[in-house]
Write a protein that holds these residues in place. Structure first.
Motif, short mmCIF file in Angstrom:
data_model
loop_
_atom_site.label_atom_id
_atom_site.label_comp_id
_atom_site.label_asym_id
_atom_site.label_seq_id
_atom_site.Cartn_x
_atom_site.Cartn_y
_atom_site.Cartn_z
N LEU A 113 -19.72 -0.23 75.41
CA LEU A 113 -18.41 -0.79 75.13
C LEU A 113 -18.21 -2.12 75.87
O LEU A 113 -18.57 -2.24 77.04
N ASP A 114 -17.65 -3.09 75.19
CA ASP A 114 -17.39 -4.39 75.80
C ASP A 114 -16.38 -4.26 76.93
O ASP A 114 -15.53 -3.36 76.93
N ARG A 115 -16.49 -5.16 77.91
CA ARG A 115 -15.53 -5.17 79.01
C ARG A 115 -14.12 -5.39 78.45
O ARG A 115 -13.93 -6.20 77.54
N SER A 116 -13.17 -4.67 79.01
CA SER A 116 -11.81 -4.74 78.50
C SER A 116 -10.81 -4.38 79.59
O SER A 116 -11.03 -3.42 80.34
N LEU A 119 -9.83 -0.71 79.38
CA LEU A 119 -10.76 0.23 80.01
C LEU A 119 -10.64 0.17 81.53
O LEU A 119 -10.64 1.20 82.21
N ILE A 151 -7.82 4.12 73.47
CA ILE A 151 -8.42 2.89 74.01
C ILE A 151 -9.79 2.63 73.38
O ILE A 151 -10.12 1.50 73.01
N THR A 154 -9.38 1.18 70.09
CA THR A 154 -8.83 -0.17 70.16
C THR A 154 -9.93 -1.19 70.46
O THR A 154 -9.98 -2.27 69.85
N VAL A 155 -10.83 -0.84 71.39
CA VAL A 155 -11.87 -1.80 71.79
C VAL A 155 -13.07 -1.78 70.84
O VAL A 155 -13.84 -2.74 70.80
N ASN A 156 -13.23 -0.70 70.07
CA ASN A 156 -14.34 -0.62 69.12
C ASN A 156 -13.97 0.33 67.99
O ASN A 156 -14.09 1.55 68.11
#
Length: 270
Positions: A113-116, A119, A151, A154-156
């Motif tokens: 998962l990308d930094r967010s 998260l 979450i 939302t991020v992926n």
């Protein structure tokens, strides 16, 4: 529901290796999202290896075989938070929210998962819970898991393909699966489940395919892989035995000598 020890019955886990290097095998029956707080996590699968460091977050799909190598890094021990996304909560969640399935997204791989900030704030909010002297209420634990699901989506958005899939393993090609995954030290019950068979059917199909018992075949394959690692890769027995499916070094050395007539250390000196 929250614990400082690794506990298969807990939904939210804080884990710390406590040693410079620690290896375990994972065949989780629940999806899990993992945030590395410090140290390094190497995830070795049959066809791919991932390396995660402090600040990394990944989604680990259920029923995926992997060897986990947890190591110190930069003077810090391996520490992580693991949130298990249970079937019941996922089912309840997706009953009220339509999923968006990407047909080309691979559901059998770990999702990095990308930094967010979402998260970051979520896992930061978890840390104080591990200092509680009492168990976190069930309702709050479930709310945190639902928050985690929201979450992740939302991020992926592709994670719907994993999280909304409640199917059980279907009957697959046994030979291909075993040739690919023999090094994972699992029970025959788990092998049979992951190939979509009952234990009785698994043993029958295995005997037809390999003309031997699963136990004998697994031992031979693991020892052959170990021999290759020792001779061709010049690796040490202590770095090999667990990765090829043995629980301890002494059992590995005994089985190796019984199979090849020399113990692993003698083989390396030849």
């Amino acid at each position: 529901m929250i614990t400082k020890q690794t506990n298969d019955h807990a939904n939210i886990v804080f884990t710390c290796s406590g040693t410079s290097k620690h290896s375990t095998e994972l065949t989780a029956e629940e999806h899990s999202v993992v945030r590395i707080l410090s140290g390094e996590l190497k995830v070795i699968q049959a066809d791919e290896t991932y390396v995660f460091n402090a600040g990394d977050t990944h989604l680990f799909p259920r029923n995926r075989l992997a060897l986990l190598v947890k190591s110190d890094k930069d003077g810090e021990p391996y520490r992580a938070i693991v949130v298990k996304l249970t079937h019941n909560i996922l089912r309840s969640y997706y009953e009220n929210i339509p999923s968006e399935i990407n047909p080309v997204f691979k559901t059998d791989q770990i999702v990095n998962l990308d930094r967010s900030p979402l998260l970051d704030s979520f896992f930061d909010s978890m840390l104080p819970y591990f200092d509680l002297e009492y168990k976190l209420p069930q309702e709050l634990s479930e709310l945190k898991i639902r928050e985690a699901i929201t979450i992740l989506r939302t991020v992926n958005r592709n994670v719907d393909a994993i999280l909304s899939d409640f199917s059980e393993p279907h009957k697959i090609n046994l030979v291909e699966f075993m040739q690919k995954n023999f090094m994972f030290n699992m029970s025959l019950e788990k092998f049979s489940y992951l190939t979509g068979r009952s234990l009785t059917t698994f043993k029958r199909d295995f005997s037809k395919a390999f003309n031997t018992t699963p136990q004998k075949w697994l031992t031979q394959k693991r020892l052959e892989l170990a021999k290759f690692q020792l001779i061709e890769k010049k690796r040490k027995p202590i770095d090999v035995y667990f990765e090829v499916g043995f629980e301890n070094l002494s059992h590995f050395s005994y089985a190796f000598k019984k199979q090849f007539g020399v113990n692993p250390r003698e083989l390396m000196s030849h």
